[in-house]
Write a protein that holds these residues in place. Structure first.
Motif, PDB file in Angstrom:
ATOM      1  N   LEU A 217      44.353  36.120  40.852  1.00 38.74           N
ATOM      2  CA  LEU A 217      43.229  35.738  40.007  1.00 38.74           C
ATOM      3  C   LEU A 217      42.652  34.426  40.525  1.00 38.74           C
ATOM      4  O   LEU A 217      43.295  33.377  40.457  1.00 38.74           O
ATOM      5  N   GLY A 218      41.433  34.484  41.048  1.00 43.71           N
ATOM      6  CA  GLY A 218      40.781  33.297  41.586  1.00 43.71           C
ATOM      7  C   GLY A 218      39.353  33.631  41.976  1.00 43.71           C
ATOM      8  O   GLY A 218      38.901  34.784  41.871  1.00 43.71           O
ATOM      9  N   ILE A 219      38.632  32.637  42.472  1.00 41.73           N
ATOM     10  CA  ILE A 219      37.266  32.895  42.930  1.00 41.73           C
ATOM     11  C   ILE A 219      37.276  33.893  44.077  1.00 41.73           C
ATOM     12  O   ILE A 219      36.499  34.836  44.110  1.00 41.73           O
ATOM     13  N   ALA A 220      38.196  33.699  45.041  1.00 40.90           N
ATOM     14  CA  ALA A 220      38.322  34.617  46.174  1.00 40.90           C
ATOM     15  C   ALA A 220      39.782  35.016  46.337  1.00 40.90           C
ATOM     16  O   ALA A 220      40.675  34.164  46.279  1.00 40.90           O
ATOM     17  N   ASN A 221      40.029  36.299  46.545  1.00 35.32           N
ATOM     18  CA  ASN A 221      41.384  36.820  46.716  1.00 35.32           C
ATOM     19  C   ASN A 221      41.446  37.660  47.982  1.00 35.32           C
ATOM     20  O   ASN A 221      40.568  38.503  48.220  1.00 35.32           O
TER      21      ASN A 221
ATOM     22  N   ALA B   8      41.458  40.130  40.966  1.00 34.93           N
ATOM     23  CA  ALA B   8      40.365  39.876  40.027  1.00 34.93           C
ATOM     24  C   ALA B   8      39.731  38.534  40.364  1.00 34.93           C
ATOM     25  O   ALA B   8      40.403  37.497  40.346  1.00 34.93           O
ATOM     26  N   GLY B   9      38.444  38.548  40.687  1.00 32.30           N
ATOM     27  CA  GLY B   9      37.751  37.315  41.035  1.00 32.30           C
ATOM     28  C   GLY B   9      36.306  37.613  41.400  1.00 32.30           C
ATOM     29  O   GLY B   9      35.828  38.746  41.278  1.00 32.30           O
ATOM     30  N   ILE B  10      35.615  36.609  41.886  1.00 30.23           N
ATOM     31  CA  ILE B  10      34.236  36.815  42.322  1.00 30.23           C
ATOM     32  C   ILE B  10      34.210  37.671  43.586  1.00 30.23           C
ATOM     33  O   ILE B  10      33.427  38.603  43.711  1.00 30.23           O
ATOM     34  N   ALA B  11      35.108  37.366  44.542  1.00 34.22           N
ATOM     35  CA  ALA B  11      35.193  38.140  45.780  1.00 34.22           C
ATOM     36  C   ALA B  11      36.635  38.562  46.011  1.00 34.22           C
ATOM     37  O   ALA B  11      37.550  37.729  45.963  1.00 34.22           O
TER      38      ALA B  11
ATOM     39  N   LEU C 210      43.717  47.927  42.305  1.00 29.41           N
ATOM     40  CA  LEU C 210      42.394  47.780  41.700  1.00 29.41           C
ATOM     41  C   LEU C 210      41.784  46.449  42.101  1.00 29.41           C
ATOM     42  O   LEU C 210      42.465  45.414  42.075  1.00 29.41           O
ATOM     43  N   GLN C 211      40.509  46.487  42.473  1.00 25.83           N
ATOM     44  CA  GLN C 211      39.735  45.280  42.733  1.00 25.83           C
ATOM     45  C   GLN C 211      38.680  45.161  41.647  1.00 25.83           C
ATOM     46  O   GLN C 211      37.881  46.071  41.444  1.00 25.83           O
TER      47      GLN C 211
ATOM     48  N   GLN D 184      37.629  50.263  42.904  1.00 24.90           N
ATOM     49  CA  GLN D 184      36.810  49.055  42.848  1.00 24.90           C
ATOM     50  C   GLN D 184      35.876  49.103  41.650  1.00 24.90           C
ATOM     51  O   GLN D 184      35.204  50.101  41.418  1.00 24.90           O
ATOM     52  N   ILE D 185      35.859  48.006  40.900  1.00 25.52           N
ATOM     53  CA  ILE D 185      34.922  47.855  39.789  1.00 25.52           C
ATOM     54  C   ILE D 185      34.216  46.516  39.983  1.00 25.52           C
ATOM     55  O   ILE D 185      34.850  45.458  39.897  1.00 25.52           O
ATOM     56  N   GLY D 186      32.905  46.570  40.235  1.00 25.57           N
ATOM     57  CA  GLY D 186      32.189  45.328  40.466  1.00 25.57           C
ATOM     58  C   GLY D 186      30.719  45.569  40.713  1.00 25.57           C
ATOM     59  O   GLY D 186      30.226  46.704  40.700  1.00 25.57           O
ATOM     60  N   CYS D 187      30.012  44.498  40.990  1.00 22.59           N
ATOM     61  CA  CYS D 187      28.579  44.597  41.253  1.00 22.59           C
ATOM     62  C   CYS D 187      28.292  45.127  42.648  1.00 22.59           C
ATOM     63  O   CYS D 187      27.333  45.875  42.855  1.00 22.59           O
TER      64      CYS D 187
END
Length: 417
Positions: free
Chosen positions: A230-234, A244-247, A257-258, A272-275
């Motif tokens: 869990l962080g901004i980037a993993n 789980a993070g921004i990237a 799971l991402q 993958q679940i994201g934008c």
């Protein structure tokens, strides 16, 4: 790690204890330390082998074993074992094992194992294993295993394994396996496996496997992630659990799971679940379109097996008597094939609208719109297609519940690549 411990031990003892021979080589064997200056009052049982000192009070002490109380204004050197209460104004040095309580303003140095509470103004150094509580302003260094509570102003280092709770203002470093909870101001590093919790403001690293929880304000790195990152980037070569993070990036296998804004995986079976979700089967396309509301748009679409996401920007018409506004939008949807070249899709989009010069005419400076659509797309060839969409748009002002505008929306365009 052994070399670092040796250098620290010799440096501290050489600087502080004049006339004492180099410590580390002596401390790591069963011969203990050599005799030196002894400016203290001792109550000693010489019938024991080696002799036992029960009470030691003085300036500089140098004696075989302590079993009881030792208080010295400058330093205390115990050749073999120290058991009990040992306090020195500058440093405590024990050739083999130390157990009980040690307090010094500079350093506590033990050749083999330390058990109990050790408090140093600068550093605690243990040649083999430390179990108990170690507190220092600079660092706690253990040649092999470290367990219990270790709190340091800068760094804690375990030459083999660590377990329990470790807190450092700068970093916690474990050469092999880290178990328990480690809290580092900037960084936590486990050379091999991490089976507990890593918490830091900058970076967590697991050299082989992360079997626990990595929490970082910036980023987490693991060769194999079997736990939570869990962080901004993993980043993980293999992600078999949750990122789980921004990237989120998995450079090889991704059976887990991402969850984030941007998810990248080299495994086509990744979840993958994201934008933006990118894997080997992702088809990246460019879309140019226009309609009754979205006059001119340019977007990038990330198309996967059954889903797609789309980012774009363009011009937005609020009404025929208004000037153009600028918009940025995001869409997410699903699709299915009706014929070999014909696809049906449905999506929902969010538009952020900057009204530009329209705000001078009494309009809000910023609006947002929600647009569900149904789309038909026909492929003219491998690199080009056309589509037509129909849906509805609700436009509102940020922070207000009233609908600013609502109407049906129609759009058509081309798909490249």
């Amino acid at each position: 790690m052994k070399l670092s411990t040796k250098m620290i031990s010799v440096f501290l003892s050489g600087c502080i204890l004049a006339g004492t021979t180099p410590l580390y080589a002596q401390m790591r064997n069963n011969k203990g330390l050599k005799k030196g200056a002894n400016l203290a009052i001792n109550i000693t049982n010489k019938k024991k082998d080696p002799p036992r000192t029960y009470v030691n009070l003085g300036l500089i002490s140098n004696y075989p074993c302590l079993t009881g109380l030792g208080i010295n204004a400058i330093s205390s050197i115990t050749h073999y074992h120290s058991k009990g209460f040992q306090v020195a104004g500058i440093t405590n040095v024990t050739g083999l094992n130390a157990a009980g309580f040690q307090l010094s303003s500079i350093a506590n140095v033990t050749g083999k194992n330390t058990q109990g509470v050790t408090i140093a103004g600068l550093m605690n150094v243990t040649g083999n294993s430390m179990s108990g509580i170690a507190l220092s302003t600079l660092g706690n260094v253990t040649g092999l295993d470290e367990s219990g509570v270790s709190i340091s102003g800068l760094i804690t280092v375990a030459g083999r394994n660590s377990s329990g709770l470790h807190v450092a203002g700068l970093a916690n470093v474990t050469r092999r396996t880290q178990r328990g909870v480690v809290i580092g101001g900037l960084m936590n590093v486990a050379g091999e496996s991490m089976n507990g919790v890593q918490l830091t403001s900058l970076l967590n690293v697991a050299g082989t496997k992360n079997n626990g929880v990595q929490l970082a304000a910036l980023g987490n790195i693991a060769v194999e992630n079997h736990g939570l990152q869990l962080g901004i980037a993993n980043y993980g070569d293999q992600n078999r659990s949750l990122q789980a993070g921004i990237a989120n990036v998995a450079s090889q296998t991704s059976k887990g799971l991402q969850l984030g804004i941007l998810n990248i995986s080299q495994d086509s079976t990744a979840h993958q679940i994201g934008c933006i979700n990118i894997n080997p089967q992702t088809h990246v396309q460019m879309i140019i379109s226009g309609g009754n509301l979205n006059k001119v748009n340019v977007a990038v679409r990330f198309k996967n097996r059954h889903t797609y996401t789309e980012w774009g920007a363009g011009a937005f018409y609020l009404d025929l008597d208004r000037k153009l506004s600028a918009s940025a939008f995001y869409r997410g949807g699903v699709y299915c094939s009706l014929l070999p070249r014909l696809e049906l899709s449905a999506d929902a989009g969010f538009y952020h609208i900057e009204t530009l010069d329209n705000k001078n005419e009494g309009l809000p400076a910023r609006l947002y719109a929600l647009q569900p659509r149904v789309n038909l797309e026909y492929r003219l060839g491998r690199k080009i297609g056309i589509f037509a969409s129909g849906g509805y748009s609700w436009t509102r002002q940020y922070g207000h519940n009233q609908i600013f505008d609502h109407k049906a929306t129609f759009e058509a365009g081309i798909v490249l690549f």
